[in-house]
Write an enzyme that holds these catalytic residues in place. Structure first.
Site, PDB file in Angstrom:
ATOM      1  N   GLU A 194       0.839  -1.173  -0.117  1.00 48.85           N
ATOM      2  CA  GLU A 194      -0.089  -0.037  -0.057  1.00 48.85           C
ATOM      3  C   GLU A 194       0.885   1.263  -0.030  1.00 48.85           C
ATOM      4  OE1 GLU A 194      -3.544   2.369   2.207  1.00 48.85           O
ATOM      5  OE2 GLU A 194      -3.057   0.646   2.968  1.00 48.85           O
ATOM      6  N   ASP A 229       9.880   7.749   0.322  1.00 49.71           N
ATOM      7  CA  ASP A 229       9.275   8.047  -0.837  1.00 49.71           C
ATOM      8  C   ASP A 229       8.899   6.907  -1.629  1.00 49.71           C
ATOM      9  OD1 ASP A 229       8.925  10.396  -3.050  1.00 49.71           O
ATOM     10  OD2 ASP A 229      10.002   8.669  -3.922  1.00 49.71           O
ATOM     11  N   ASP A 285      -1.948  12.308  -3.463  1.00 43.96           N
ATOM     12  CA  ASP A 285      -2.008  13.930  -3.455  1.00 43.96           C
ATOM     13  C   ASP A 285      -2.178  14.379  -5.196  1.00 43.96           C
ATOM     14  OD1 ASP A 285      -1.492  16.429  -3.467  1.00 43.96           O
ATOM     15  OD2 ASP A 285      -0.049  16.280  -2.001  1.00 43.96           O
ATOM     16  N   THR A 333     -12.721   4.653   2.719  1.00 45.33           N
ATOM     17  CA  THR A 333     -11.806   5.375   3.458  1.00 45.33           C
ATOM     18  C   THR A 333     -12.319   6.387   4.066  1.00 45.33           C
ATOM     19  OG1 THR A 333     -10.685   6.508   1.510  1.00 45.33           O
ATOM     20  CG2 THR A 333      -9.813   4.176   2.167  1.00 45.33           C
ATOM     21  N   LYS A 334     -11.517   7.280   4.814  1.00 45.17           N
ATOM     22  CA  LYS A 334     -11.923   8.780   5.280  1.00 45.17           C
ATOM     23  C   LYS A 334     -12.364   9.706   4.168  1.00 45.17           C
ATOM     24  CE  LYS A 334     -10.887  12.244   8.723  1.00 45.17           C
ATOM     25  NZ  LYS A 334      -9.857  12.773   9.892  1.00 45.17           N
TER      26      LYS A 334
END
Length: 357
Positions: free
Chosen positions: A53, A105, A128, A200-201
Site C-alpha cells: 500500500e 518516498d 496527492d 476510507t476517510k
C-alpha cells in the site's frame, strides 16, 4: 482533498505504546542496513503473497487488509511521520504480525527495494492530486511510475487506485489507457464503486459533499521483468592522505559546495554544507546532504589529522548512513576540497575511486 491526510484514531485505539525505538524495531523495515532489493520472506519470517500500500494515511485500510488476509504479507509506505506513528498504534492495538512499514518516498521504494515480479497486489488510496497546473509534474502517478510498477508486480497482479479528484482521475485514466503493461479488469478505465472496498476517510468525506469517487483496478499483463541482483550494504568509504602541513588549516575559508551528476539514470546531488573543527584532537566534521533521486541522506564526513602529515577521511556512523554511490561521492568531494587547498597533499589510499585535483 488528499494533500494532508488526517491520521486520528478512535478512543479504543489509543493504546499505551512501547518506546519509539522498540516500535521501529518491531514494525519497520531497516532500509539502510538491509539487502536491496528486499527479501519479503526474510522480512516477515515466512512465505506468503506480498502486497503493497502506497500512502496509507490514517492506516485504517492497511490495518483491515492485514487482519482480513492473515496469510498475506503487507508492506505499507508513507512519508508522514505522524501517520506512521498512528499506524504503530493500530498494529499494537490489533496485534498485527503481517504488516511492516517503510517511511520513505514511494518512487524510491519501488525502484530500489521491491524485487522484480514480487507484488501480488498494490493499493494507492487518494494520492496527492497536486491540482495546480504548474505542479502536475509532482504527481506520483506518471507514465514512468506505471512502467516501473509493472516490473515489480507479478503477471496477473492487480493495482487498485482511488481518487476523489476528477482532474487527477482523468489524468490517471489517460496514462493507463496509453500504456501496454496493464489492462482494466472491468473493461472500462474506471468504475464509480468497488464492492467490499473499505470506505476510507477521504472517500466518506467526498461522498458527504456529493463528490464522486473514481476507482481504477487494472492487472498486469506484461511478461515478467528480469530479476535484479541483490546489493549487500557496502563498507564505509575511507581515504588516506599524506603530506599535510599541520600549521595550515585543512578547510580555511570554506564555502558550501553543491555538485550534481547522473549515475545509472538517477540524478545525484551532493551538498557540502558546513564544516566544524574540534581543536583539541585535530578533527573536522563536514555536514553533507546526499540526494539520489527520491532517496535523501544526511551524512557526516569525519576528517582526522594524524601524525607525520597523514589525514584520514571516513564516513561517520551518525544516523546509520548507507554507503551508496552518492555517499561515496560526498566523501570524494570532501577529499577534492582538501586537495584543491593543499597542493602538497597526495592520496595514498582511496575506496571512492580516483580523485582529481
Amino acid at each position: 482533498m488528499s494533500a494532508s491526510p488526517a491520521c486520528s484514531l478512535s478512543k479504543d485505539q489509543r493504546v499505551r505504546l512501547p518506546p519509539e525505538s522498540e516500535l521501529m524495531r518491531r514494525h519497520t523495515v531497516p532500509v539502510k542496513s538491509a539487502t536491496w532489493p528486499l527479501d519479503p520472506e526474510s522480512i516477515f519470517g515466512r512465505p506468503g503473497p506480498f502486497g503493497l500500500e502506497i500512502g496509507f494515511g490514517n492506516g485504517a485500510f492497511a490495518e483491515r487488509e492485514a487482519l482480513q488476509a492473515p496469510d498475506w504479507n503487507f508492506l505499507a509506505v508513507e512519508i508522514s511521520w505522524s501517520c506512521v506513528h498512528h499506524l504503530f498504534k493500530r498494529i499494537e492495538h490489533s496485534d498485527i504480525h503481517n504488516l511492516k512499514i517503510i517511511r520513505s518516498d514511494a518512487a524510491f521504494v519501488l525502484r530500489e527495494l521491491i524485487p522484480a515480479n514480487s507484488l501480488y497486489r498494490v493499493v494507492i488510496n487518494h494520492p496527492d492530486p497536486w491540482p495546480k497546473g504548474r505542479h502536475v509534474g509532482r504527481r506520483l502517478l506518471q507514465a514512468e511510475f506505471f512502467a516501473l510498477l509493472s516490473t515489480r508486480m507479478r503477471r496477473g497482479a492487480e493495482v487498485r487506485i482511488a481518487t476523489d479528484h476528477a482532474g487527477y482521475a482523468e489524468w490517471i485514466g489517460k496514462i493507463l489507457e496509453d500504456q501496454d503493461n496493464f489492462v482494466s479488469i472491468y473493461g472500462s478505465s474506471e468504475v464509480p464503486d468497488l464492492e467490499g472496498h473499505l470506505v476510507t476517510k477521504y472517500q466518506a468525506k467526498a461522498q458527504a459533499q456529493g463528490i464522486d469517487n473514481h476507482f481504477f483496478v487494472w492487472k498486469k499483463t506484461a511478461a515478467d521483468a528480469p530479476s535484479r541482483p541483490r546489493q549487500e550494504p557496502e563498507a564505509m568509504p575511507n581515504v588516506l592522505l599524506s603530506g599535510h602541513d599541520p600549521s595550515l588549516p585543512l578547510f580555511a575559508d570554506f564555502e558550501p559546495i553543491r555538485a550534481r551528476e547522473v549515475h545509472d539514470e538517477i540524478d545525484i546531488t551532493v551538498s557540502l554544507q558546513r564544516v566544524y573543527h574540534r581543536i583539541d584532537d585535530d578533527q573536522w566534521l563536514v555536514e553533507c546532504t546526499v540526494n539520489e533521486g527520491a532517496f535523501k541522506q544526511q551524512v557526516a564526513v569525519i576528517v582526522v589529522e594524524g601524525d607525520n602529515g597523514q589525514v584520514v577521511i571516513k564516513l561517520s556512523g551518525l544516523g546509520h548512513p548507507r554507503a551508496t554511490y552518492g555517499v561515496k561521492r560526498a566523501v570524494h568531494h570532501v577529499v577534492a576540497t582538501i586537495l584543491a587547498r593543499h597542493p602538497g597533499i597526495i592520496v595514498d589510499h582511496s575506496t571512492v575511486g580516483e580523485i582529481a585535483r
